[in-house]
Scaffold this active site. Structure first.
Site, mmCIF file in Angstrom:
data_model
loop_
_atom_site.group_PDB
_atom_site.id
_atom_site.type_symbol
_atom_site.label_atom_id
_atom_site.label_comp_id
_atom_site.label_asym_id
_atom_site.label_seq_id
_atom_site.Cartn_x
_atom_site.Cartn_y
_atom_site.Cartn_z
ATOM 1 N N LYS A 1 0.707 -1.221 0.170
ATOM 2 C CA LYS A 1 -0.174 -0.064 -0.002
ATOM 3 C C LYS A 1 0.841 1.348 0.045
ATOM 4 O O LYS A 1 2.122 1.211 0.310
ATOM 5 C CB LYS A 1 -1.008 -0.020 1.244
ATOM 6 N N ARG B 1 -10.700 0.186 14.669
ATOM 7 C CA ARG B 1 -10.442 0.881 13.528
ATOM 8 C C ARG B 1 -11.478 0.319 12.680
ATOM 9 O O ARG B 1 -12.594 0.546 12.642
ATOM 10 C CB ARG B 1 -9.220 0.605 13.069
ATOM 11 N N TYR C 1 16.255 30.004 7.014
ATOM 12 C CA TYR C 1 15.106 30.771 7.738
ATOM 13 C C TYR C 1 15.121 30.894 9.139
ATOM 14 O O TYR C 1 15.582 30.088 9.768
ATOM 15 C CB TYR C 1 13.665 30.238 7.518
ATOM 16 N N MET D 1 11.547 24.023 2.275
ATOM 17 C CA MET D 1 10.795 23.176 1.176
ATOM 18 C C MET D 1 11.511 22.434 0.145
ATOM 19 O O MET D 1 11.358 21.233 -0.051
ATOM 20 C CB MET D 1 9.739 24.256 0.450
HETATM 21 C C1 LIG Z 1 -0.221 -1.776 6.891
HETATM 22 C C2 LIG Z 1 -0.808 -3.005 7.259
HETATM 23 C C3 LIG Z 1 0.107 -4.229 7.293
HETATM 24 C C4 LIG Z 1 1.437 -4.281 7.337
HETATM 25 O O1 LIG Z 1 1.869 -3.928 8.623
HETATM 26 P P1 LIG Z 1 3.681 -3.711 8.856
HETATM 27 O O2 LIG Z 1 3.651 -3.251 10.203
HETATM 28 O O3 LIG Z 1 4.158 -2.703 7.972
HETATM 29 O O4 LIG Z 1 4.117 -5.113 8.722
HETATM 30 C C5 LIG Z 1 -0.578 -5.456 7.687
HETATM 31 N N1 LIG Z 1 -1.929 -5.461 7.713
HETATM 32 C C6 LIG Z 1 -2.686 -4.306 7.753
HETATM 33 C C7 LIG Z 1 -4.217 -4.642 7.772
HETATM 34 C C8 LIG Z 1 -2.476 -3.272 7.574
HETATM 35 O O5 LIG Z 1 -3.064 -2.022 7.425
#
Ligand SMILES: *Cc1c(COP(=O)(O)O)cnc(C)c1O
Length: 372
Positions: A36, A133, A264, A312
């Site tokens: 992701k 979540r 800055y 930046m």
């Molecule tokens: C991002 C995520 C992972 C991976 O987690 P890591 O700590 O990066 O290994 C696994 N399962 C879900 C549902 C996630 O959102």
């Protein structure tokens, strides 16, 4: 080339080795590579291919669009996408053979409705076991699995998996979540639903919670060679190599006298005569401004301090009386085995975690793959 060179060089061999090493440490459980957020900033398609070559059998992403982009790149491995909202449309995903993480009865029904036209939809039911979540609340498990059973009997939906996600808050809370996950599997069994692939652990759980490995571990941060642990455990301690090296080139060199301010707000002034070099990468590229004055980079075989505010597009490094020239390479972070600062050090300097450091590297930074 018209833009300054800003480069995140990603060692795909390191990714292949990291996947193999994590699988070995997880007792050879099957692995999903989590790619992701553009492969945690490393480039989703390249990482996905390397992870599959390294022994992952599945891919995981948050959004359906991320999953579709992998399919469009020609990747045919199983892909699971688990984060949807009220507008998410599942038809294209089902037609593209993407497995759908389902976090509510409503989502399950919407997938089933979209499946009427597109054929066999495969879902992984996500249980909330304590993270609060995403995921189906325990009070809904019975109704959800009953409905999944009906839809499976109609041939509209197939349950390919049941999963949840750990909070990694403590040994005790993880054990509570494993127990809750077991209750969920019990509810599925009583509803007559075979769970398919059961998965709970991400990188941290894969490494430290044998009881959470089940049929599959979902490996994110570890495949990129970074430690998931906040207790000082390093990549090297886990047998992993950080895959990303963030580089730029010196854009300007200037000799300044004692008392000269830099960048800055003049939060820094030279204490003695010294040489400052300008590095053309900044917070727009993901260099955390909070690390101003707190982080080092690697130039000409040595670590050197960043001085003044990170801006930046650029920051300034004090190289003392050493000779550094325009065009010399600057390593912002990389594998600490090479002497370069690590993503973990940057995380500490910016009060964050290594995940955020690599994931935020921006679009002006070219991803390159020397070991493709
Ligand atoms: C991002 C995520 C992972 C991976 O987690 P890591 O700590 O990066 O290994 C696994 N399962 C879900 C549902 C996630 O959102």
């Amino acid at each position: 080339m018209t833009a300054p060179r800003r480069e995140a060089s990603v060692d795909l061999d390191a990714i292949r080795r990291n996947v193999a090493e994590l699988r070995r440490r997880a007792g050879s459980t099957s692995a999903m590579a989590v790619v992701k957020a553009n492969g945690y900033g490393h480039g989703a398609v390249a990482v996905a291919r390397a992870a599959l070559e390294g022994g992952a059998s599945r891919l995981g992403v948050a959004d359906l669009d991320e999953a579709l982009a992998l399919r469009e790149a020609g990747i045919s491995a199983p892909i699971l996408a688990w984060l949807h909202d009220g507008e998410s449309e599942f038809r294209t995903a089902i037609a593209s053979d993407i497995e759908i993480g389902v976090s509510s009865l409503d989502q399950l029904d919407r997938v089933a409705a979209d499946a009427v036209h597109a054929g066999d939809a495969r879902v992984h039911i996500k249980l909330d076991t304590g993270l609060s979540r995403n995921g189906v609340a325990e009070s809904e498990w019975r109704r959800l699995f009953d409905r999944a059973r009906e839809l499976a009997d109609d041939g509209r939906v197939r349950v390919a998996g049941v999963f949840s996600h750990l909070a990694n808050a403590s040994d005790e809370s993880d054990a509570d979540q494993v127990a809750a996950f077991e209750r969920g599997l019990g509810v599925a069994a009583r509803a007559g639903v075979a769970p398919g692939v059961r998965h709970l652990a991400s990188t941290a759980g894969a490494l430290r919670r044998p009881g959470a490995r089940y049929d599959l571990v979902r490996l994110g941060i570890g495949i990129y060679g970074l430690s998931p642990f906040g207790d000082g455990t390093t990549s090297a301690d886990l047998g992993l190599s950080p895959a990303m090296t963030l580089r730029a080139r010196v854009a300007a060199v200037r000799r300044v006298s004692a008392g000269t301010g830099a960048s800055y707000d003049f939060i820094w002034r030279a204490e003695t005569d010294t040489t400052l070099v300008l590095v053309p990468i900044g917070y727009a590229d993901g260099i955390p401004r909070l690390a101003s004055g707190r982080a080092d980079v690697w130039i000409a075989g040595r670590r050197r301090p960043i001085v003044g505010r990170i801006a930046m597009d650029q920051f300034i490094v004090d190289v003392g009386d050493d000779t550094v020239s325009v065009g010399d390479e600057v390593v912002v972070f990389g594998d600490p085995a090479t002497g370069a600062p690590s993503a973990d050090e940057w995380a500490t300097a910016a009060d964050t975690i290594n995940y955020e450091v690599v994931t935020r590297i921006g679009p002006r930074v070219a991803r390159t793959y020397p070991s493709a």
